[in-house]
Design a protein around this motif. Structure first.
Motif, PDB file in Angstrom:
ATOM      1  N   ASN A  95     -10.698 -36.930  32.058  1.00 34.90           N
ATOM      2  CA  ASN A  95      -9.573 -36.477  31.227  1.00 34.90           C
ATOM      3  C   ASN A  95      -9.337 -37.373  30.025  1.00 34.90           C
ATOM      4  N   THR A  96      -9.392 -36.754  28.865  1.00 35.55           N
ATOM      5  CA  THR A  96      -9.191 -37.464  27.603  1.00 35.55           C
ATOM      6  C   THR A  96      -7.950 -36.888  26.931  1.00 35.55           C
ATOM      7  N   TYR A  97      -7.205 -37.730  26.249  1.00 34.56           N
ATOM      8  CA  TYR A  97      -5.991 -37.239  25.584  1.00 34.56           C
ATOM      9  C   TYR A  97      -5.854 -37.931  24.238  1.00 34.56           C
TER      10      TYR A  97
ATOM     11  N   GLY B  12     -12.937 -28.791  17.687  1.00 37.60           N
ATOM     12  CA  GLY B  12     -12.041 -28.936  18.831  1.00 37.60           C
ATOM     13  C   GLY B  12     -11.400 -30.306  18.860  1.00 37.60           C
ATOM     14  N   PHE B  13     -10.729 -30.597  19.942  1.00 36.94           N
ATOM     15  CA  PHE B  13     -10.016 -31.867  20.069  1.00 36.94           C
ATOM     16  C   PHE B  13     -10.994 -33.049  20.045  1.00 36.94           C
ATOM     17  N   VAL B  14     -11.872 -33.144  21.027  1.00 37.77           N
ATOM     18  CA  VAL B  14     -12.805 -34.291  21.077  1.00 37.77           C
ATOM     19  C   VAL B  14     -13.806 -34.204  19.930  1.00 37.77           C
ATOM     20  N   GLY B  15     -14.332 -32.986  19.688  1.00 32.59           N
ATOM     21  CA  GLY B  15     -15.374 -32.807  18.675  1.00 32.59           C
ATOM     22  C   GLY B  15     -14.938 -33.258  17.295  1.00 32.59           C
TER      23      GLY B  15
ATOM     24  N   VAL C  79     -15.782 -20.948  36.699  1.00 32.47           N
ATOM     25  CA  VAL C  79     -16.447 -20.576  35.441  1.00 32.47           C
ATOM     26  C   VAL C  79     -16.726 -21.815  34.601  1.00 32.47           C
ATOM     27  N   TYR C  80     -15.849 -22.770  34.688  1.00 34.69           N
ATOM     28  CA  TYR C  80     -16.027 -24.008  33.917  1.00 34.69           C
ATOM     29  C   TYR C  80     -16.912 -24.990  34.687  1.00 34.69           C
ATOM     30  N   ASP C  81     -16.530 -25.251  35.938  1.00 27.52           N
ATOM     31  CA  ASP C  81     -17.247 -26.257  36.730  1.00 27.52           C
ATOM     32  C   ASP C  81     -18.730 -25.900  36.862  1.00 27.52           C
TER      33      ASP C  81
ATOM     34  N   ALA D 141     -20.481 -23.711  35.054  1.00 24.82           N
ATOM     35  CA  ALA D 141     -21.173 -23.677  33.758  1.00 24.82           C
ATOM     36  C   ALA D 141     -21.631 -25.084  33.394  1.00 24.82           C
ATOM     37  N   LYS D 142     -20.790 -26.060  33.654  1.00 21.14           N
ATOM     38  CA  LYS D 142     -21.166 -27.444  33.330  1.00 21.14           C
ATOM     39  C   LYS D 142     -22.256 -27.952  34.272  1.00 21.14           C
ATOM     40  N   ARG D 143     -22.176 -27.566  35.532  1.00 21.25           N
ATOM     41  CA  ARG D 143     -23.224 -27.990  36.481  1.00 21.25           C
ATOM     42  C   ARG D 143     -24.568 -27.354  36.087  1.00 21.25           C
TER      43      ARG D 143
ATOM     44  N   GLY E 271      -2.172 -26.386  28.184  1.00 17.89           N
ATOM     45  CA  GLY E 271      -2.039 -26.396  29.642  1.00 17.89           C
ATOM     46  C   GLY E 271      -2.388 -27.732  30.277  1.00 17.89           C
ATOM     47  N   ARG E 272      -2.941 -28.681  29.501  1.00 21.84           N
ATOM     48  CA  ARG E 272      -3.285 -29.965  30.109  1.00 21.84           C
ATOM     49  C   ARG E 272      -2.033 -30.847  30.189  1.00 21.84           C
ATOM     50  N   ALA E 273      -2.050 -31.811  31.115  1.00 22.43           N
ATOM     51  CA  ALA E 273      -0.818 -32.523  31.457  1.00 22.43           C
ATOM     52  C   ALA E 273      -0.197 -33.271  30.271  1.00 22.43           C
TER      53      ALA E 273
ATOM     54  N   ALA F 280     -19.816 -20.247  13.728  1.00 20.42           N
ATOM     55  CA  ALA F 280     -20.760 -19.440  14.506  1.00 20.42           C
ATOM     56  C   ALA F 280     -20.550 -19.663  15.992  1.00 20.42           C
ATOM     57  N   ASN F 281     -20.942 -18.643  16.754  1.00 19.04           N
ATOM     58  CA  ASN F 281     -20.924 -18.740  18.214  1.00 19.04           C
ATOM     59  C   ASN F 281     -22.268 -19.312  18.661  1.00 19.04           C
ATOM     60  N   VAL F 282     -22.248 -20.482  19.255  1.00 14.03           N
ATOM     61  CA  VAL F 282     -23.486 -21.185  19.597  1.00 14.03           C
ATOM     62  C   VAL F 282     -24.299 -20.429  20.664  1.00 14.03           C
ATOM     63  N   SER F 283     -23.659 -19.531  21.391  1.00 18.41           N
ATOM     64  CA  SER F 283     -24.390 -18.741  22.397  1.00 18.41           C
ATOM     65  C   SER F 283     -25.302 -17.714  21.738  1.00 18.41           C
TER      66      SER F 283
ATOM     67  N   SER G  48     -12.894 -20.481  18.811  1.00 22.86           N
ATOM     68  CA  SER G  48     -12.314 -19.759  19.948  1.00 22.86           C
ATOM     69  C   SER G  48     -11.188 -20.566  20.584  1.00 22.86           C
ATOM     70  N   THR G  49     -11.314 -21.879  20.592  1.00 17.83           N
ATOM     71  CA  THR G  49     -10.206 -22.723  21.069  1.00 17.83           C
ATOM     72  C   THR G  49      -9.905 -23.866  20.091  1.00 17.83           C
ATOM     73  N   GLY G  50     -10.752 -24.034  19.084  1.00 15.72           N
ATOM     74  CA  GLY G  50     -10.532 -25.107  18.104  1.00 15.72           C
ATOM     75  C   GLY G  50      -9.668 -24.619  16.954  1.00 15.72           C
ATOM     76  N   ARG G  51      -9.299 -25.548  16.085  1.00 12.47           N
ATOM     77  CA  ARG G  51      -8.397 -25.194  14.982  1.00 12.47           C
ATOM     78  C   ARG G  51      -8.959 -25.678  13.650  1.00 12.47           C
TER      79      ARG G  51
ATOM     80  N   VAL H 249     -20.568 -27.038  14.137  1.00 13.35           N
ATOM     81  CA  VAL H 249     -20.762 -25.615  14.427  1.00 13.35           C
ATOM     82  C   VAL H 249     -19.670 -25.194  15.409  1.00 13.35           C
ATOM     83  N   ASP H 250     -18.833 -24.258  14.989  1.00 14.70           N
ATOM     84  CA  ASP H 250     -17.687 -23.901  15.841  1.00 14.70           C
ATOM     85  C   ASP H 250     -17.296 -22.453  15.591  1.00 14.70           C
ATOM     86  N   ASP H 251     -16.894 -21.759  16.642  1.00 14.21           N
ATOM     87  CA  ASP H 251     -16.447 -20.367  16.483  1.00 14.21           C
ATOM     88  C   ASP H 251     -14.924 -20.245  16.496  1.00 14.21           C
TER      89      ASP H 251
ATOM     90  N   LEU I 143     -15.963 -15.398  30.691  1.00 10.78           N
ATOM     91  CA  LEU I 143     -17.373 -15.090  30.382  1.00 10.78           C
ATOM     92  C   LEU I 143     -17.851 -15.893  29.176  1.00 10.78           C
ATOM     93  N   HIS I 144     -16.982 -16.050  28.208  1.00  6.43           N
ATOM     94  CA  HIS I 144     -17.320 -16.874  27.035  1.00  6.43           C
ATOM     95  C   HIS I 144     -17.648 -18.306  27.489  1.00  6.43           C
ATOM     96  N   THR I 145     -16.887 -18.800  28.437  1.00  5.35           N
ATOM     97  CA  THR I 145     -17.102 -20.167  28.935  1.00  5.35           C
ATOM     98  C   THR I 145     -18.471 -20.272  29.596  1.00  5.35           C
TER      99      THR I 145
HETATM  100  P1  NAD Z   1     -11.524 -27.928  22.761  1.00  3.35           P
HETATM  101  O1  NAD Z   1     -11.238 -26.585  23.328  1.00  3.35           O
HETATM  102  O2  NAD Z   1     -10.463 -28.586  21.953  1.00  3.35           O
HETATM  103  O3  NAD Z   1     -12.856 -27.912  21.900  1.00  3.35           O
HETATM  104  C1  NAD Z   1     -13.933 -27.065  22.179  1.00  3.35           C
HETATM  105  C2  NAD Z   1     -14.454 -26.524  20.847  1.00  3.35           C
HETATM  106  O4  NAD Z   1     -15.596 -25.707  21.098  1.00  3.35           O
HETATM  107  C3  NAD Z   1     -13.435 -25.648  20.123  1.00  3.35           C
HETATM  108  O5  NAD Z   1     -13.348 -26.020  18.767  1.00  3.35           O
HETATM  109  C4  NAD Z   1     -14.001 -24.226  20.265  1.00  3.35           C
HETATM  110  O6  NAD Z   1     -13.602 -23.382  19.210  1.00  3.35           O
HETATM  111  C5  NAD Z   1     -15.487 -24.525  20.320  1.00  3.35           C
HETATM  112  N1  NAD Z   1     -16.270 -23.485  20.997  1.00  3.35           N
HETATM  113  C6  NAD Z   1     -16.067 -22.965  22.234  1.00  3.35           C
HETATM  114  N2  NAD Z   1     -17.025 -22.076  22.526  1.00  3.35           N
HETATM  115  C7  NAD Z   1     -17.859 -22.018  21.455  1.00  3.35           C
HETATM  116  C8  NAD Z   1     -19.022 -21.285  21.152  1.00  3.35           C
HETATM  117  N3  NAD Z   1     -19.546 -20.416  22.022  1.00  3.35           N
HETATM  118  N4  NAD Z   1     -19.623 -21.476  19.940  1.00  3.35           N
HETATM  119  C9  NAD Z   1     -19.109 -22.351  19.043  1.00  3.35           C
HETATM  120  N5  NAD Z   1     -17.999 -23.085  19.292  1.00  3.35           N
HETATM  121  C10 NAD Z   1     -17.375 -22.921  20.476  1.00  3.35           C
HETATM  122  O7  NAD Z   1     -11.940 -28.849  24.004  1.00  3.35           O
HETATM  123  P2  NAD Z   1     -12.141 -30.428  24.062  1.00  3.35           P
HETATM  124  O8  NAD Z   1     -11.100 -30.979  24.947  1.00  3.35           O
HETATM  125  O9  NAD Z   1     -12.302 -30.990  22.712  1.00  3.35           O
HETATM  126  O10 NAD Z   1     -13.534 -30.513  24.835  1.00  3.35           O
HETATM  127  C11 NAD Z   1     -14.754 -30.679  24.113  1.00  3.35           C
HETATM  128  C12 NAD Z   1     -15.908 -30.817  25.084  1.00  3.35           C
HETATM  129  O11 NAD Z   1     -15.710 -31.956  25.921  1.00  3.35           O
HETATM  130  C13 NAD Z   1     -16.070 -29.610  26.003  1.00  3.35           C
HETATM  131  O12 NAD Z   1     -17.447 -29.353  26.195  1.00  3.35           O
HETATM  132  C14 NAD Z   1     -15.434 -30.073  27.289  1.00  3.35           C
HETATM  133  O13 NAD Z   1     -15.985 -29.435  28.401  1.00  3.35           O
HETATM  134  C15 NAD Z   1     -15.745 -31.564  27.283  1.00  3.35           C
HETATM  135  N6  NAD Z   1     -14.770 -32.324  28.055  1.00  3.35           N
HETATM  136  C16 NAD Z   1     -13.512 -32.556  27.563  1.00  3.35           C
HETATM  137  C17 NAD Z   1     -12.603 -33.269  28.341  1.00  3.35           C
HETATM  138  C18 NAD Z   1     -11.204 -33.558  27.859  1.00  3.35           C
HETATM  139  O14 NAD Z   1     -10.434 -34.193  28.584  1.00  3.35           O
HETATM  140  N7  NAD Z   1     -10.826 -33.163  26.667  1.00  3.35           N
HETATM  141  C19 NAD Z   1     -12.968 -33.736  29.604  1.00  3.35           C
HETATM  142  C20 NAD Z   1     -14.244 -33.443  30.074  1.00  3.35           C
HETATM  143  C21 NAD Z   1     -15.144 -32.761  29.280  1.00  3.35           C
END
Ligand code: NAD
Length: 321
Positions: A183-185, A19-22, A153-155, A157-159, A194-196, A64-67, A43-46, A39-41, A96-98
């Protein structure tokens, strides 16, 4: 101020590493000499986010899906649980995935850390504060979250993930840490996530109107990704349990952000006001006293510089997804 803390890791597992931060986190860990299993599925990463890393020694990708479970061939000494859809567009599409990733995924990542005697870091979020009634938010604030609203679903899940992490540490003695990211960019965000920031940058580069929600007076505090990654690794190295806020305390209104992006991109775009989403927080600003005091960490990249780097990346490498 530079971050005083560093620690060398032999093998880090990063869930959500594509993903972005990962992906920035994986690169920083490899730079620091660690072997990294991502480890990534997807679903939103590239795949493009990590394609340069596939060439590097010590980097392994597990799709893989970490769930559904989490095992690695080699024992890690650090597990960073970053898997989760994070942008509202993504988690509203994948509710639900979230929730499963935040609950079952967190449990599986905690179990891997416990059984490996590894340090565990949970990527939590400023969204645990909901629509906050105090500004700035410090770690003692419990938040103002609607448990059945569209963002829940997000808030929630994180709590839940924070509560589970705390229970694991108390019950099993797992060495855990909770980082609450604001918020990280930066480079590798998706233009349509969808983020600003990516929305404004994409619109400005296309010469389209920048869509500001509501009257644009709602604020966010934006942290450049290199600063966020440095903060996460400092918290991992410290040994603190947290939660600790990692974010940039400089607040900016969405309208000012849109104007700044237009200016830095040299764009002819106008600004258009559109409807504000339900439960969109009015203010969001971290109190980072704890991170400053304990980790010697604070953001170093100013908004103009971070936005310049982000705009340059979108010009060169940004895709239309
Ligand atoms: P992102 O969507 O770019 O990255 C998330 C990654 O997780 C994606 O690569 C996606 O494919 C993977 N993923 C999702 N569900 C999965 C699953 N079940 N199994 C395996 N891989 C899965 O999002 P991001 O912005 O990089 O955020 C990364 C983390 O940091 C998240 O946990 C998010 O909640 C947290 N976070 C990010 C921000 C931000 O501003 N970017 C702010 C607060 C918290």
């Amino acid at each position: 101020m530079t971050t005083a803390l560093s620690r060398s890791w032999e093998h880090a597992v990063v869930t959500g590493g594509a993903g972005f931060v990962g992906s920035h986190l994986c690169a920083a860990l490899l730079d620091a000499g660690a072997a990294v299993t991502c480890v990534d599925d997807f679903s939103t990463g590239r795949p493009e986010n990590i394609s340069p890393l596939l060439e590097r020694p010590g980097f392994t990708l597990v799709q893989a899906n970490v769930s559904e479970g989490l095992r690695t061939k080699r024992r890690p000494d650090l597990v960073l649980h970053f898997a989760s859809p994070a942008s509202p567009a993504d988690y509203l599409r994948l509710p639900l995935h979230t929730m499963e990733t935040g609950s079952l995924g967190t449990r599986n990542a905690l179990e891997l850390a416990r059984s490996s005697r590894a340090r565990f870091v949970l990527a939590s979020t400023s969204e645990v504060y909901g629509d906050p009634q105090q500004n700035p938010q410090d770690e003692r604030y419990w938040g103002n979250v609607n448990p059945v609203g569209p963002r829940s679903v997000y808030d929630e899940a994180k709590r839940f993930g924070e509560a589970l992490t705390t229970a694991h540490a108390d019950t099993h003695g797992t060495d855990t840490c909770i980082v609450r990211l604001f918020n990280t960019y930066g480079p590798r965000m998706r233009g349509h996530d969808g983020r600003a920031v990516p929305t404004f940058v994409r619109q400005a580069l296309a010469g389209e109107p920048l869509t500001v929600t509501g009257d644009g007076r709602q604020t966010r505090s934006l942290c450049y990704v290199d600063d966020t990654v440095r903060g996460i690794l400092a918290a991992a190295a410290h040994g603190m349990r947290g939660p600790v806020n990692i974010g940039n305390p400089t607040e900016i209104t969405m309208l000012d952000l849109a104007r700044l992006v237009v200016e830095l991109a040299g764009s002819p775009s106008e600004i258009r006001f559109i409807e504000r989403p339900v439960d969109d927080p009015a203010v969001r600003c971290p109190d980072i006293t704890l991170a400053r005091d304990k980790l010697g960490w604070e953001p170093q990249v100013r908004a103009e510089e971070g936005l310049r780097r982000t705009i340059a990346w979108f010009r060169e490498d940004g895709t239309d997804d």
